[in-house]
Write an enzyme that holds these catalytic residues in place. Structure first.
Site, PDB file in Angstrom:
ATOM      1  N   CYS A 247      46.149  48.510  45.077  1.00 30.74           N
ATOM      2  CA  CYS A 247      45.058  48.075  44.216  1.00 30.74           C
ATOM      3  C   CYS A 247      44.934  46.557  44.222  1.00 30.74           C
ATOM      4  O   CYS A 247      45.910  45.839  44.374  1.00 30.74           O
ATOM      5  CB  CYS A 247      45.290  48.530  42.776  1.00 30.74           C
ATOM      6  SG  CYS A 247      45.519  50.306  42.607  1.00 30.74           S
TER       7      CYS A 247
ATOM      8  N   ARG B  95      44.933  45.407  51.335  1.00 32.30           N
ATOM      9  CA  ARG B  95      45.931  46.065  50.502  1.00 32.30           C
ATOM     10  C   ARG B  95      45.753  47.581  50.496  1.00 32.30           C
ATOM     11  O   ARG B  95      46.652  48.315  50.094  1.00 32.30           O
ATOM     12  CB  ARG B  95      45.830  45.537  49.061  1.00 32.30           C
ATOM     13  CG  ARG B  95      46.086  44.051  48.951  1.00 32.30           C
ATOM     14  CD  ARG B  95      45.665  43.506  47.605  1.00 32.30           C
ATOM     15  NE  ARG B  95      46.518  43.942  46.534  1.00 32.30           N
ATOM     16  CZ  ARG B  95      47.600  43.303  46.104  1.00 32.30           C
ATOM     17  NH1 ARG B  95      47.962  42.180  46.688  1.00 32.30           N
ATOM     18  NH2 ARG B  95      48.312  43.759  45.122  1.00 32.30           N
TER      19      ARG B  95
ATOM     20  N   TRP C  85      43.699  52.068  44.666  1.00 29.53           N
ATOM     21  CA  TRP C  85      44.432  53.047  45.466  1.00 29.53           C
ATOM     22  C   TRP C  85      44.889  54.125  44.502  1.00 29.53           C
ATOM     23  O   TRP C  85      45.669  53.871  43.605  1.00 29.53           O
ATOM     24  CB  TRP C  85      45.621  52.405  46.173  1.00 29.53           C
ATOM     25  CG  TRP C  85      46.246  53.345  47.157  1.00 29.53           C
ATOM     26  CD1 TRP C  85      47.228  54.245  46.930  1.00 29.53           C
ATOM     27  CD2 TRP C  85      45.885  53.492  48.525  1.00 29.53           C
ATOM     28  NE1 TRP C  85      47.510  54.949  48.060  1.00 29.53           N
ATOM     29  CE2 TRP C  85      46.705  54.511  49.062  1.00 29.53           C
ATOM     30  CE3 TRP C  85      44.950  52.871  49.365  1.00 29.53           C
ATOM     31  CZ2 TRP C  85      46.610  54.908  50.390  1.00 29.53           C
ATOM     32  CZ3 TRP C  85      44.873  53.267  50.684  1.00 29.53           C
ATOM     33  CH2 TRP C  85      45.698  54.275  51.180  1.00 29.53           C
TER      34      TRP C  85
ATOM     35  N   ASN D  81      46.699  47.436  38.128  1.00 27.98           N
ATOM     36  CA  ASN D  81      47.454  47.658  39.354  1.00 27.98           C
ATOM     37  C   ASN D  81      48.864  48.075  38.954  1.00 27.98           C
ATOM     38  O   ASN D  81      49.528  47.358  38.208  1.00 27.98           O
ATOM     39  CB  ASN D  81      47.485  46.365  40.177  1.00 27.98           C
ATOM     40  CG  ASN D  81      48.227  46.542  41.483  1.00 27.98           C
ATOM     41  OD1 ASN D  81      48.487  47.652  41.909  1.00 27.98           O
ATOM     42  ND2 ASN D  81      48.571  45.436  42.108  1.00 27.98           N
ATOM     43  N   GLY D  82      49.317  49.243  39.423  1.00 27.90           N
ATOM     44  CA  GLY D  82      50.662  49.691  39.080  1.00 27.90           C
ATOM     45  C   GLY D  82      50.655  51.080  38.484  1.00 27.90           C
ATOM     46  O   GLY D  82      49.709  51.845  38.647  1.00 27.90           O
TER      47      GLY D  82
ATOM     48  N   GLU E  58      72.922  48.802  56.643  1.00 24.52           N
ATOM     49  CA  GLU E  58      71.738  47.963  56.459  1.00 24.52           C
ATOM     50  C   GLU E  58      72.115  46.625  55.837  1.00 24.52           C
ATOM     51  O   GLU E  58      71.592  45.573  56.229  1.00 24.52           O
ATOM     52  CB  GLU E  58      70.714  48.698  55.584  1.00 24.52           C
ATOM     53  CG  GLU E  58      69.584  47.852  55.018  1.00 24.52           C
ATOM     54  CD  GLU E  58      68.660  47.249  56.059  1.00 24.52           C
ATOM     55  OE1 GLU E  58      67.793  46.447  55.654  1.00 24.52           O
ATOM     56  OE2 GLU E  58      68.807  47.538  57.262  1.00 24.52           O
TER      57      GLU E  58
ATOM     58  N   LYS F 265      71.448  42.981  57.504  1.00 25.18           N
ATOM     59  CA  LYS F 265      70.699  41.915  56.827  1.00 25.18           C
ATOM     60  C   LYS F 265      71.496  40.605  56.827  1.00 25.18           C
ATOM     61  O   LYS F 265      70.950  39.536  57.057  1.00 25.18           O
ATOM     62  CB  LYS F 265      70.382  42.316  55.385  1.00 25.18           C
ATOM     63  CG  LYS F 265      69.207  43.248  55.227  1.00 25.18           C
ATOM     64  CD  LYS F 265      67.894  42.529  55.490  1.00 25.18           C
ATOM     65  CE  LYS F 265      66.760  43.518  55.631  1.00 25.18           C
ATOM     66  NZ  LYS F 265      66.827  44.322  56.864  1.00 25.18           N
TER      67      LYS F 265
ATOM     68  N   GLU G 186      71.402  39.195  60.326  1.00 25.67           N
ATOM     69  CA  GLU G 186      70.072  38.701  60.688  1.00 25.67           C
ATOM     70  C   GLU G 186      69.778  37.333  60.074  1.00 25.67           C
ATOM     71  O   GLU G 186      69.231  36.451  60.735  1.00 25.67           O
ATOM     72  CB  GLU G 186      68.995  39.684  60.209  1.00 25.67           C
ATOM     73  CG  GLU G 186      68.878  40.960  61.014  1.00 25.67           C
ATOM     74  CD  GLU G 186      67.803  41.874  60.460  1.00 25.67           C
ATOM     75  OE1 GLU G 186      67.032  42.414  61.264  1.00 25.67           O
ATOM     76  OE2 GLU G 186      67.734  42.044  59.227  1.00 25.67           O
TER      77      GLU G 186
ATOM     78  N   HIS H 143      90.871  54.116  59.081  1.00 27.43           N
ATOM     79  CA  HIS H 143      90.823  54.443  60.508  1.00 27.43           C
ATOM     80  C   HIS H 143      90.440  53.232  61.362  1.00 27.43           C
ATOM     81  O   HIS H 143      89.810  53.380  62.414  1.00 27.43           O
ATOM     82  CB  HIS H 143      89.848  55.597  60.747  1.00 27.43           C
ATOM     83  CG  HIS H 143      90.251  56.859  60.073  1.00 27.43           C
ATOM     84  ND1 HIS H 143      91.131  57.761  60.640  1.00 27.43           N
ATOM     85  CD2 HIS H 143      89.942  57.361  58.848  1.00 27.43           C
ATOM     86  CE1 HIS H 143      91.326  58.778  59.811  1.00 27.43           C
ATOM     87  NE2 HIS H 143      90.614  58.563  58.713  1.00 27.43           N
TER      88      HIS H 143
ATOM     89  N   LYS I 208      59.312  40.029  64.614  1.00 32.70           N
ATOM     90  CA  LYS I 208      58.950  41.023  63.613  1.00 32.70           C
ATOM     91  C   LYS I 208      58.771  42.401  64.239  1.00 32.70           C
ATOM     92  O   LYS I 208      59.213  43.404  63.703  1.00 32.70           O
ATOM     93  CB  LYS I 208      57.661  40.592  62.890  1.00 32.70           C
ATOM     94  CG  LYS I 208      57.262  41.525  61.751  1.00 32.70           C
ATOM     95  CD  LYS I 208      58.314  41.541  60.661  1.00 32.70           C
ATOM     96  CE  LYS I 208      57.985  42.487  59.534  1.00 32.70           C
ATOM     97  NZ  LYS I 208      59.106  42.643  58.598  1.00 32.70           N
TER      98      LYS I 208
END
Length: 608
Positions: free
Chosen positions: A2, A27, A74, A98-99, A480, A484, A487, A503, A603
């Site tokens: 939205c 959006r 949306w 919005n939300g 992950e 991060k 990266e 182990h 990206k």
């Protein structure tokens, strides 16, 4: 997602509102509308579909006035329709939103008991009715808004226009962004600087919990405790509007903080909160009842999203999942049998290895699905069914909001598969959907840990190695987290299943090794505590990410504890992704690396 715009102008406002809304089309939306004060009275025009339909409605029946609000919607609560399109009106107030208002059902019953006529299926309409009820008691618009805003639970941005008040706009934000634009005898509200760029480059970004009262001479800003506060005005480049960082230092920081909003918008496509059911567009094309296996393939962070999904599909749908890094899958000549579904995950939808794997499966007769953020991408076009994430543009190379939106889609899809196969009953579906619906508000709570995380990240910037541990769905999240950190800060880090500690990885532990333990208090928490004790016995520094109960039961084994809200197990990897991202971000900031564009990374990897 939205989009919101508001203008206190000096010329005809409706065309300017539409122009601003066009800048928010990126959006995503399925209806649009405007409300203005014509002769001091509220009038509005709304249309389903694209903005050209709204323009046609305004051309057929113009509206006048120099003050107004506009919205691209949306759909979350209620189908895309003119009736559900914003702005919503009740008595003397019009509102755009919005939300998600999480407690709207409770509020809806309250206003119905008070005699209000509910005309839409939305959560937003209740806000208009609540404010109008306060106006009817004799409160001023400012006092009415101040009375209602604390009652709203969830993540939202709001803009209000009031009948008879030609020089007044009120805006508020909690979890969803909202900016004030400063003009010459004019003032503006918008979801971001992009919407306001035709009018001004002087922007004030509201902070979490802020609300603002605007007239043509300026704006007064109040915090969540109704204390008047000062917020910095900054300059936004009109020519670089699509690349605006807002009041954040880096795009990554902005995108981390956008997650309550974008996860909410993504979930709105896949769950029906009112009915407490999953409603996955396109899923009917996949006969989950006759599937023998799901094949998942992806790269990088998207691969870890797939690993989490493996746990979900196998637990909730009792459906075997095989998952591969796409660069391996494409070459190992995997046999593809009948009744198999191949699912590919990619933010850009252009990842070369993932696309090659997709084509291999397609050539071998598998049904193809894609979880992508760009519906026009090659992967989307070549798939049988597309499960789109509504993350919006992600500028930072290290994926943040795209990852959590992928998880949100995959969770909904796993519940749908479980329901289809008879392993999730109606009560379980209700429980799981309610858990997913709570994510935006929980994400707002999780982001409040940032001050703590920033403090503990400074000494981390001086280490050379780090270890991440997790069990269950938090094992992929540990990997992950390690990715991060690598990266962004170039610190060597590894993610392991906590049960694998003995182990091999335990040999790395010494007093210089930080060990991040991702461990919500769940059915296997005690096992993770025993792993922490093994680390502590060897002098390792433990940073525990858990909830209040987990912190209480961990004793003093951890040197630092980051507290997360209590969450349902299906929600944990989504919420716990936020502190993992913030740790990597702040460590990199202290090190002075290029956070948004780390060395050697792109990206979208569109070549092998």
């Amino acid at each position: 997602m939205c989009g919101i715009v508001g203008i206190l102008g000096s010329t005809d406002v409706a065309p300017r509102l539409v122009d601003a809304l066009k800048r928010l089309e990126y959006r995503g939306y399925d209806s649009a509308g405007v409300a203005t004060l014509e002769g001091g009275r509220l009038v509005r025009r709304r249309a389903e579909g694209k903005l050209r339909n709204l323009e046609a409605a305004l051309e057929k029946t113009p509206v006048g006035g120099t003050s107004g609000i506009g919205h691209t919607r949306w759909a979350t609560h209620g189908s895309p329709s003119v009736a559900n399109a914003h702005p919503h009106m009740a008595g003397k107030v019009a509102v755009v939103h919005n939300g998600i208002i999480e407690n709207y059902l409770e509020l809806r019953e309250e206003i119905k008991d008070g005699g209000a006529d509910i005309l839409t299926e939305t959560d937003t309409e209740v806000v208009a009715h609540l404010v109008n009820a306060e106006l009817a008691k004799g409160l001023s618009p400012q006092d009415a808004a101040a009375r209602v805003l604390p009652r709203l639970k969830g993540a939202f941005a709001l803009a209000f226009l009031f009948d008879g008040d030609n020089d007044l706009l009120i805006g508020a934000r909690k979890g969803s962004p909202l900016a004030i634009g400063h003009g010459d005898g004019e003032m503006y509200l918008g979801s971001d600087a992009i919407a306001l760029s035709p009018f001004t480059d002087r922007i004030t970004y509201l902070e979490e919990g802020d609300w603002a009262v605007l007239d043509r001479n300026g704006a007064r800003v109040f915090d969540a405790n109704n204390n008047e506060v000062s917020r910095q005005e900054s300059r936004s480049s009109v020519t670089a509007a699509l690349m605006d960082k807002g009041n954040y230092r880096h795009f990554m920081a902005k995108e981390i903080h956008e997650q309550p909003e974008v996860i909410g918008h993504t979930l709105s496509r896949y769950i029906d909160l009112g009915a407490r059911k999953v409603d996955v567009p396109g899923a009917a094309a996949i006969d989950f009842t006759n599937l023998n296996r799901i094949l998942i393939s992806a790269c990088g962070t998207a691969y870890y999203a797939g690993l989490v999904a493996k746990y979900w599909f196998e637990k909730y749908a009792r459906l075997p999942v095989e998952i591969d890094v796409a660069s391996e899958f494409r070459y190992r000549e995997t046999p593809i049998g009948k009744n198999e579904f191949a699912l590919f995950i990619s933010q850009s939808g252009e990842t070369a290895d993932t696309l090659a794997s997709l084509r291999y499966c397609k050539e071998n007769g598998a049904k193809i699905g894609a979880v992508v953020n760009v519906p026009e991408s090659t992967i989307a076009r070549e798939s049988d069914v597309v499960f789109q994430t509504i993350a919006g543009p992600e500028i930072g190379v290290a994926s943040t909001k795209a990852f959590t939106c992928q998880l949100a889609v995959l969770a909904a899809l796993a519940i749908h598969a479980g329901r289809s196969r008879g392993f999730v009953n109606e009560d379980q579906e209700t429980e799981l959907v309610e858990a997913l619906g709570a994510i935006p508000g929980l994400a707002v709570q999780a982001l409040k840990s940032e001050i703590k995380i920033e403090t503990l990240s400074q000494p981390l910037s001086r280490v050379s190695d780090a270890l991440y541990l997790g069990r269950g769905t938090n094992f992929p999240l540990a990997m992950e987290g390690a990715l991060k950190l690598k990266e962004l800060s170039y610190i060597h880090a590894e993610g392991y299943a906590a049960g694998e500690l003995k182990h091999g990885p335990i040999a790395l532990i010494d007093e210089n090794m930080p060990v991040f333990v991702i461990a919500p208090h769940d059915g296997i928490y005690e096992k993770t505590v025993s792993n922490m004790q093994e680390v502590a016995a060897r002098g390792g520094r433990i940073i525990l990410i858990t909830d209040e109960r987990g912190a209480a039961e961990s004793g003093d084994v951890a040197q630092d504890v980051v507290i997360m809200p209590d969450v349902h197990e299906i929600v944990a990897p989504i919420i716990y992704a936020l502190p993992v991202q913030m740790i990597s971000y702040h460590t990199a900031v202290f090190m002075g690396t290029d956070v948004d564009q780390p060395r050697n990374l792109a990206k979208s990897v569109t070549v092998e």
